[in-house]
Design an enzyme around this catalytic site. Structure first.
Site, mmCIF file in Angstrom:
data_model
loop_
_atom_site.group_PDB
_atom_site.id
_atom_site.type_symbol
_atom_site.label_atom_id
_atom_site.label_comp_id
_atom_site.label_asym_id
_atom_site.label_seq_id
_atom_site.Cartn_x
_atom_site.Cartn_y
_atom_site.Cartn_z
ATOM 1 N N LYS A 277 0.862 -1.183 0.052
ATOM 2 C CA LYS A 277 0.042 0.019 -0.064
ATOM 3 C C LYS A 277 1.010 1.335 0.199
ATOM 4 O O LYS A 277 1.983 1.195 0.448
ATOM 5 C CB LYS A 277 -1.078 0.166 1.295
ATOM 6 C CG LYS A 277 -2.004 -0.974 1.259
ATOM 7 C CD LYS A 277 -2.820 -0.797 2.467
ATOM 8 C CE LYS A 277 -3.859 -1.765 2.703
ATOM 9 N NZ LYS A 277 -4.972 -1.842 1.689
ATOM 10 N N ARG A 351 -9.997 -11.868 2.625
ATOM 11 C CA ARG A 351 -10.860 -12.636 1.954
ATOM 12 C C ARG A 351 -10.037 -14.166 2.351
ATOM 13 O O ARG A 351 -10.808 -15.104 2.276
ATOM 14 C CB ARG A 351 -11.228 -12.605 0.634
ATOM 15 C CG ARG A 351 -10.037 -12.232 -0.310
ATOM 16 C CD ARG A 351 -10.623 -11.508 -1.548
ATOM 17 N NE ARG A 351 -10.482 -10.187 -1.378
ATOM 18 C CZ ARG A 351 -11.040 -9.216 -2.228
ATOM 19 N NH1 ARG A 351 -11.271 -9.405 -3.563
ATOM 20 N NH2 ARG A 351 -11.062 -7.811 -1.901
HETATM 21 N N1 BES Z 1 -7.703 -3.862 4.812
HETATM 22 C C1 BES Z 1 -8.309 -3.559 3.359
HETATM 23 C C2 BES Z 1 -9.461 -2.700 2.994
HETATM 24 C C3 BES Z 1 -9.519 -1.639 3.697
HETATM 25 C C4 BES Z 1 -9.460 -0.362 2.829
HETATM 26 C C5 BES Z 1 -9.928 -1.477 4.816
HETATM 27 C C6 BES Z 1 -9.833 0.999 3.431
HETATM 28 C C7 BES Z 1 -10.152 -0.206 5.466
HETATM 29 C C8 BES Z 1 -10.087 0.839 4.677
HETATM 30 C C9 BES Z 1 -8.151 -4.831 2.376
HETATM 31 O O1 BES Z 1 -7.259 -5.762 2.879
HETATM 32 C C10 BES Z 1 -7.602 -4.283 0.982
HETATM 33 O O2 BES Z 1 -6.703 -4.047 1.022
HETATM 34 N N2 BES Z 1 -8.448 -4.579 0.113
HETATM 35 C C11 BES Z 1 -8.029 -3.982 -1.229
HETATM 36 C C12 BES Z 1 -8.646 -4.898 -2.120
HETATM 37 C C13 BES Z 1 -8.298 -4.983 -3.663
HETATM 38 C C14 BES Z 1 -6.501 -5.269 -3.595
HETATM 39 C C15 BES Z 1 -8.602 -5.831 -4.555
HETATM 40 C C16 BES Z 1 -8.702 -2.717 -1.526
HETATM 41 O O3 BES Z 1 -9.707 -2.538 -1.006
HETATM 42 O O4 BES Z 1 -8.170 -1.867 -2.054
HETATM 43 ZN ZN ZN Z 2 -5.115 -5.543 2.133
#
Ligand code: BES
Ligand code: ZN
Ligand code: ZN
Length: 496
Positions: A277, A351
């Site tokens: 990230k 997931r």
């Molecule tokens: N923990 C994150 C989701 C999240 C995003 C929680 C913002 C709280 C605030 C999750 O594990 C994630 O990173 N999801 C990705 C999925 C994507 C790679 C398909 C996302 O939402 O960007």
């Molecule tokens: Zn994530």
């Protein structure tokens, strides 16, 4: 903070502040407000005439040394239109009044309920509103502003015959709000203070204190169970994963009755792994364990409320780190269920760990499944920070949850998961892939992935990514974790 029911007449209450709430109507000085007005020699009617007292939502009118009252202050909070008034508004008003008075170094106040409202439910909501608003995210601040503390809240306006219902409501509200604050405390912990191992220890301590059975699976047991999806996320970190299992098994659960399985995502820090990230805001990903913390809080409340239904809570916990052993984009993993997964993005890790969490919960005997997870940024795009995203495979079960969310004053909105979306996760090189190859519907993709592991069991997925964290303090709530979904789930389970 003490919260007690008070049956003395309001004019005789010796308190730092007498608080009540005013509806926005042609004449806001009615019912109990008219009674206060009478005791205070027409003061409120004057304020209403001058336009200072309108009842508009969260309008504050503070009067010092009100004539005719023993209270040092009178605080009137606007409650909006009477027709729209509900439990959620009362919870907010209570919280906003508490934080308003706390900021002014008030130590105690009495909340006078409106005419016809002296019920158990009202008392429960006031207890919840007070305790939830009193929570501060200041554990690691050395200057705790100890001079600003509310010590006592009196709930007034009840008669002697209404006392027993009121007391019951207060005690239920206390149980639920304390559990919600327990969840919020966990969510606030940064990842250096809350690794999967520490979370497991804290869950174990909570379960023992509450009288729940608890089992912690360590990395060896997790490997024995072939939880390949969870392990694939955990392999990027030096911190070993844990699976926390807490069970509430009442003697009076009916044979053949549903066994509810609660599964919560607990990624103690989500860096994204190799699909890393951006640095900005990454610190916030400590709240990526909010789903797990919520389920643990639900169990804590259930232990005290004692519904006649068996509940199994499973919390898979890991860090998501880009260590040298981390899984890489394109890696193919085998989940505990035997399904193979192509990991196209290591940041879609929630997931993965839920997949094994759900398989295990089914194996332990759960017939109805609910998971809660800060799963996707996409749910924030869809519903902002207002509604929890609800996905359900069984409409009757989902309707029951949505009814509970209304009763608990938590906003939730159902999202679609029909078969047309199955395309999104169809794998090219494995059974399924963990992200969609196309654009759009990110929150649905996450839900469809989890659904693969639920089989025929009725299942609900709650995406709390947008609602588990409050970025800016609200009049009734501190900045930080909200503990969202806990009250809904407690309501749902106790309604069986
Ligand atoms: N923990 C994150 C989701 C999240 C995003 C929680 C913002 C709280 C605030 C999750 O594990 C994630 O990173 N999801 C990705 C999925 C994507 C790679 C398909 C996302 O939402 O960007
Ligand atoms: Zn994530
Ligand atoms: Zn995550």
């Amino acid at each position: 903070m003490q919260i007690t029911l008070e049956t003395k007449p309001f004019a005789a209450l010796e308190t730092d502040a007498l608080v009540s709430y005013v509806f926005e109507e042609t004449d806001p000085v009615q019912g109990r407000i008219a009674e206060i007005d009478q005791a205070a020699a027409g003061l409120l009617r004057k304020l209403a005439k001058s336009g200072e007292l309108t009842g508009k939502t969260l309008e504050f009118t503070l009067v010092h040394a009100p004539a005719g009252l023993k209270a040092a202050r009178l605080l009137l909070v606007g409650a909006g239109k009477r027709e729209q008034f509900n439990g959620a508004t009362l919870r907010k008003i209570t919280g906003a009044a508490l934080r308003y008075l706390k900021a002014r170094a008030v130590k105690n106040f009495a909340l006078l309920v409106r005419e016809g409202e002296a019920t158990g439910e009202t008392a429960q909501i006031i207890a919840e509103g007070a305790l939830l608003s009193n929570f501060e995210s200041d554990k690691y601040k050395t200057d705790k502003k100890n001079d600003k503390n509310i010590e006592t809240v009196l709930v007034a306006g009840y008669s002697d015959s209404e006392r027993s219902a009121g007391d019951k409501g207060l005690s239920k509200g206390r149980i639920i709000a304390d559990a919600q604050n327990f969840t919020r405390d966990l969510v606030n912990e940064p990842s250096n203070k809350l690794t999967p191992r520490i979370l497991a220890e804290k869950a174990e301590a909570m379960a023992k204190e509450a009288g729940l059975s608890v089992q912690i699976l360590d990395e060896k047991k997790i490997a024995d169970l072939k939880m390949g999806a969870l392990l694939s996320v955990a392999q990027g970190s030096v911190e070993p994963p844990r699976v926390i299992v807490v069970t509430y098994n009442p003697a009076n659960a009916k044979p053949g009755a549903p066994v509810i399985g609660l599964v919560g995502k607990a990624v103690t820090l989500d860096t994204g792994g190799i699909s890393i990230k951006p640095a900005e805001g990454m610190e916030k990903m400590k709240y990526d364990m909010a789903g797990g913390a919520t389920m643990l809080g639900v169990m804590r409340a259930l232990a005290a409320l004692k519904p006649a239904v068996k509940v199994i809570c499973v919390v898979p916990s890991t860090e998501n780190m880009p260590g040298s052993k981390a899984q890489k984009p394109g890696d193919i993993q085998t989940a505990m269920s035997g399904k193979t997964i192509e990991v196209l993005n290591t940041d879609a890790e929630g997931r993965l760990i839920l997949a094994d969490g759900i398989t295990y919960t089914k194996q332990l005997g759960a017939t109805h499944l609910i998971d809660a997870a800060t799963l996707t940024g996409a749910i924030v795009i869809a519903l902002a920070n207002i509604n929890v995203g609800v996905f359900g495979s069984d409409q009757a079960f989902t309707d029951k949850l949505i009814a509970s969310s209304k009763a608990a004053g938590e906003k939730m909105w159902q999202m679609p998961i029909d078969d047309d979306y199955r395309e999104f996760i169809k794998g090219s090189f494995a059974d399924i892939q963990n992200i969609s190859s196309g654009k759009g519907g990110g929150a649905i993709t996450g839900a469809m992935f989890i659904k693969e592991f639920t089989g025929d069991s009725p299942w609900i997925h709650l995406d709390i990514a947008g609602t588990a964290w409050n970025d800016d303090a609200k009049p009734w709530l501190a900045k930080g974790p909200t503990g969202v979904a806990l009250r809904t789930l407690v309501h749902l389970v106790t309604s069986y």
